[in-house]
Scaffold this motif. Structure first.
Motif, PDB file in Angstrom:
ATOM      1  N   UNK A   1       8.604   8.927   4.274  1.00 39.41           N
ATOM      2  CA  UNK A   1       8.489   9.997   5.491  1.00 39.41           C
ATOM      3  C   UNK A   1       7.980   8.604   6.401  1.00 39.41           C
ATOM      4  N   UNK A   2       6.718   8.553   6.125  1.00 41.31           N
ATOM      5  CA  UNK A   2       5.726   6.989   6.388  1.00 41.31           C
ATOM      6  C   UNK A   2       7.312   6.085   7.086  1.00 41.31           C
ATOM      7  N   UNK A   3       7.672   5.709   5.786  1.00 42.19           N
ATOM      8  CA  UNK A   3       8.294   4.047   5.732  1.00 42.19           C
ATOM      9  C   UNK A   3       9.178   4.518   7.309  1.00 42.19           C
ATOM     10  N   UNK A   4       9.899   5.314   6.917  1.00 38.13           N
ATOM     11  CA  UNK A   4      11.431   5.707   7.795  1.00 38.13           C
ATOM     12  C   UNK A   4      11.093   5.657   9.433  1.00 38.13           C
ATOM     13  N   UNK A   5       9.474   5.736   9.417  1.00 39.87           N
ATOM     14  CA  UNK A   5       8.729   6.009  11.048  1.00 39.87           C
ATOM     15  C   UNK A   5       7.782   4.569  11.132  1.00 39.87           C
ATOM     16  N   UNK A   6       8.507   3.510  10.376  1.00 35.81           N
ATOM     17  CA  UNK A   6       8.317   2.578  10.837  1.00 35.81           C
ATOM     18  C   UNK A   6       6.817   1.502  10.352  1.00 35.81           C
ATOM     19  N   UNK A   7       6.630   2.652   8.823  1.00 38.47           N
ATOM     20  CA  UNK A   7       5.069   2.106   7.929  1.00 38.47           C
ATOM     21  C   UNK A   7       3.862   1.905   8.373  1.00 38.47           C
ATOM     22  N   UNK A   8       3.776   1.985   9.838  1.00 43.44           N
ATOM     23  CA  UNK A   8       2.152   1.702  10.448  1.00 43.44           C
ATOM     24  C   UNK A   8       1.298   2.467   9.684  1.00 43.44           C
ATOM     25  N   UNK A   9       2.079   3.728   8.897  1.00 47.23           N
ATOM     26  CA  UNK A   9       0.740   4.932   8.328  1.00 47.23           C
ATOM     27  C   UNK A   9       0.390   4.517   7.205  1.00 47.23           C
ATOM     28  N   UNK A  10       1.182   3.311   6.019  1.00 48.26           N
ATOM     29  CA  UNK A  10       0.732   2.514   4.712  1.00 48.26           C
ATOM     30  C   UNK A  10      -0.749   2.334   4.812  1.00 48.26           C
ATOM     31  N   UNK A  11      -1.229   1.891   5.660  1.00 52.80           N
ATOM     32  CA  UNK A  11      -2.479   1.219   5.620  1.00 52.80           C
ATOM     33  C   UNK A  11      -3.698   2.383   5.240  1.00 52.80           C
ATOM     34  N   UNK A  12      -3.543   3.984   6.435  1.00 50.93           N
ATOM     35  CA  UNK A  12      -4.335   4.610   5.882  1.00 50.93           C
ATOM     36  C   UNK A  12      -3.630   5.821   4.338  1.00 50.93           C
ATOM     37  N   UNK A  13      -2.771   5.401   4.157  1.00 50.71           N
ATOM     38  CA  UNK A  13      -2.090   6.384   2.821  1.00 50.71           C
ATOM     39  C   UNK A  13      -2.689   5.056   1.689  1.00 50.71           C
ATOM     40  N   UNK A  14      -2.968   3.725   1.704  1.00 51.55           N
ATOM     41  CA  UNK A  14      -3.435   2.627   1.220  1.00 51.55           C
ATOM     42  C   UNK A  14      -4.997   2.890   1.021  1.00 51.55           C
ATOM     43  N   UNK A  15      -5.603   3.007   2.491  1.00 53.59           N
ATOM     44  CA  UNK A  15      -7.107   3.500   2.460  1.00 53.59           C
ATOM     45  C   UNK A  15      -7.685   4.748   1.928  1.00 53.59           C
ATOM     46  N   UNK A  16      -7.315   5.641   1.562  1.00 53.12           N
ATOM     47  CA  UNK A  16      -7.466   6.837   1.157  1.00 53.12           C
ATOM     48  C   UNK A  16      -7.278   7.162   0.052  1.00 53.12           C
ATOM     49  N   UNK A  17      -5.470   6.502  -1.190  1.00 52.53           N
ATOM     50  CA  UNK A  17      -5.501   6.398  -2.443  1.00 52.53           C
ATOM     51  C   UNK A  17      -6.486   5.327  -2.642  1.00 52.53           C
ATOM     52  N   UNK A  18      -6.947   4.306  -2.389  1.00 50.05           N
ATOM     53  CA  UNK A  18      -7.463   3.288  -3.306  1.00 50.05           C
ATOM     54  C   UNK A  18      -9.281   3.873  -3.471  1.00 50.05           C
ATOM     55  N   UNK A  19      -9.924   4.481  -2.117  1.00 44.20           N
ATOM     56  CA  UNK A  19     -11.016   4.836  -2.262  1.00 44.20           C
ATOM     57  C   UNK A  19     -11.397   5.849  -3.244  1.00 44.20           C
ATOM     58  N   UNK A  20      -9.795   7.023  -3.710  1.00 38.23           N
ATOM     59  CA  UNK A  20     -10.162   7.931  -4.773  1.00 38.23           C
ATOM     60  C   UNK A  20     -10.314   7.822  -5.862  1.00 38.23           C
ATOM     61  N   UNK A  21      -9.995   6.174  -6.384  1.00 37.37           N
ATOM     62  CA  UNK A  21      -9.494   5.769  -7.205  1.00 37.37           C
ATOM     63  C   UNK A  21     -10.787   4.807  -7.491  1.00 37.37           C
ATOM     64  N   UNK A  22     -11.834   4.173  -7.022  1.00 37.85           N
ATOM     65  CA  UNK A  22     -12.576   3.326  -7.539  1.00 37.85           C
ATOM     66  C   UNK A  22     -13.524   3.949  -8.299  1.00 37.85           C
ATOM     67  N   UNK A  23     -13.645   3.940  -9.320  1.00 35.06           N
ATOM     68  CA  UNK A  23     -14.334   3.961 -10.991  1.00 35.06           C
ATOM     69  C   UNK A  23     -15.128   2.605 -11.363  1.00 35.06           C
TER      70      UNK A  23
END
Length: 405
Positions: free
Chosen positions: A37-59
């Motif tokens: 959905x983000x990609x079809x809309x222009x992909x500009x939200x990817x940075x926030x998706x990655x930021x949240x996913x990456x922060x939740x992945x930190x160990x």
């Protein structure tokens, strides 16, 4: 669908599937569920998706393991990032905010990719998520192409149609980059049905790459296909050739580009949009020599006000960015940045060649992804665009999951 795919891959691998989600697996599943959905809309939200996913992945243990496996490659990438961010200090553009975004996204992206491929269960989840993302995105982009962008027009009815085309063009670029990992994963499983699905995914991606007036996507698809086939036949050598070629271009771009553009008959034969790129590249190459060692500073491209004439177009020497990551790195971070980027590519390619030297599918997926990224980065988008940085880390995670299949 994502959970169903995960279960199928777990069964195929003959390994038990974990019950329940960790924070990292939930973050990864959410990212892949939302990505189409983000990609079809222009992909500009990817940075926030990655930021949240990456922060939740930190160990801490994951950070230590990733560093132990690839200290030189990770160290070079982080050093390049630090140098680019430091160049904010001498940039004529107020680039502190962009520098902060880059400084956050690169380590967080590394953490996401490491977590997404940390163990067999995460690799299976990432493999299923990547495949589901590619399939859903193909369907959505096909609808946008065939029915005059109904999703984008409904979401942004007052936006200029040209901007909407750029939105779906970015979505198609994302698809062209991430499809190789999904195709490689299907080939790794084997079997007639999987091969047929891989062929269908590849053919559909090729068709999408020809849409939305983005010729660069089609060129990237062709480059990715060539690299994919080459690395599948010669895994170790194929990966080294692709990464080595990109590293070489990162070093010689300001000197080789003027030689290519000196052929006036070639430039005259180019379509106007590509002739405009040629004019930008010619201007940038000359400006790089003004400050070749440290560059003009992060996002300095945005401050250029000089005008150039390209056929009937009167345009800025650099409109926002040079449409070439290699030239932008040279212009903004100088030879120091270019050498660091090339070294990261070379040593990263060496590590991939050793890791995937006996795995045709993984090597092919890596080579196809890197080749597609290299083409698009060197003709289309700004080097520091947050969505583009996120795209590369998402693609890296999908490629890293191929072994799970």
């Amino acid at each position: 669908m994502l959970l169903t795919e995960w279960r199928l891959h777990a069964d195929a691998a003959g390994a038990p599937m974990k019950r329940g989600f960790t924070a990292a697996s939930f973050a990864s599943a959410a990212l892949f569920a939302l990505a189409p959905g983000f990609a079809v809309g222009g992909a500009l939200g990817f940075a926030m998706l990655l930021l949240v996913a990456g922060l939740l992945s930190i160990r801490p243990s994951l950070v230590l393991t990733a560093w132990k496996k690839r200290p030189v490659v990770i160290g070079l990438l982080l050093t390049f990032t630090a140098w680019a961010v430091l160049s904010v200090a001498w940039s004529p553009y107020e680039a502190a905010e962009q520098g902060l975004k880059v400084a956050l996204l690169v380590p967080v992206g590394l953490m996401f990719a490491a977590a997404a491929t940390a163990d067999a269960d995460m690799r299976r989840l990432t493999a299923a998520g990547g495949l589901a993302t590619v399939i859903v995105l193909i369907v959505l982009l096909a609808i946008e192409a065939g029915l005059d962008m109904p999703f984008n027009r409904a979401a942004q009815p007052d936006i200029d149609p040209g901007q909407l085309v750029r939105n779906v063009g970015r979505g198609a670029a994302f698809l062209v980059v991430v499809a190789w990992g999904a195709v490689a994963g299907l080939l790794a499983i084997g079997g007639g049905a999987r091969f047929a699905t891989a062929a269908l995914v590849l053919a559909s991606t090729a068709a999408i790459s020809l849409q939305f007036d983005q010729f660069a996507n089609a060129v990237a698809l062709a480059a990715g296909l060539s690299a994919f086939a080459f690395a599948f036949a010669l895994p170790r050598f194929g990966v080294l050739v692709v990464t080595g070629g990109l590293a070489l271009w990162a070093l010689i771009a300001p000197f080789a580009t003027p030689l290519v553009l000196s052929n006036q008959r070639l430039v005259d034969a180019l379509p106007l949009s590509w002739a405009a790129r040629a004019g930008i590249w010619d201007y940038v190459c000359a400006r790089i020599l003004e400050q070749p060692l440290i560059g003009h500073g992060l996002e300095a491209s945005r401050t250029v006000e000089d005008r150039i004439q390209v056929r009937e177009l009167d345009m800025r020497g650099i409109p926002m960015h040079p449409h070439s990551a290699s030239l932008q790195i040279w212009y903004e971070t100088g030879a120091i940045g270019a050498v660091l980027a090339a070294a990261a590519l070379l040593l990263g390619g060496r590590w991939l060649a050793r890791a995937y030297g006996d795995d045709r599918a993984s090597a092919a997926g890596a080579a196809g992804t890197i080749a597609a990224v290299g083409v698009i980065a060197n003709v289309s988008f700004g080097a520091w665009a947050e969505w583009w940085i996120a795209t590369m880390f998402i693609a890296a995670a999908i490629v890293g999951s191929v072994r799970a299949r």
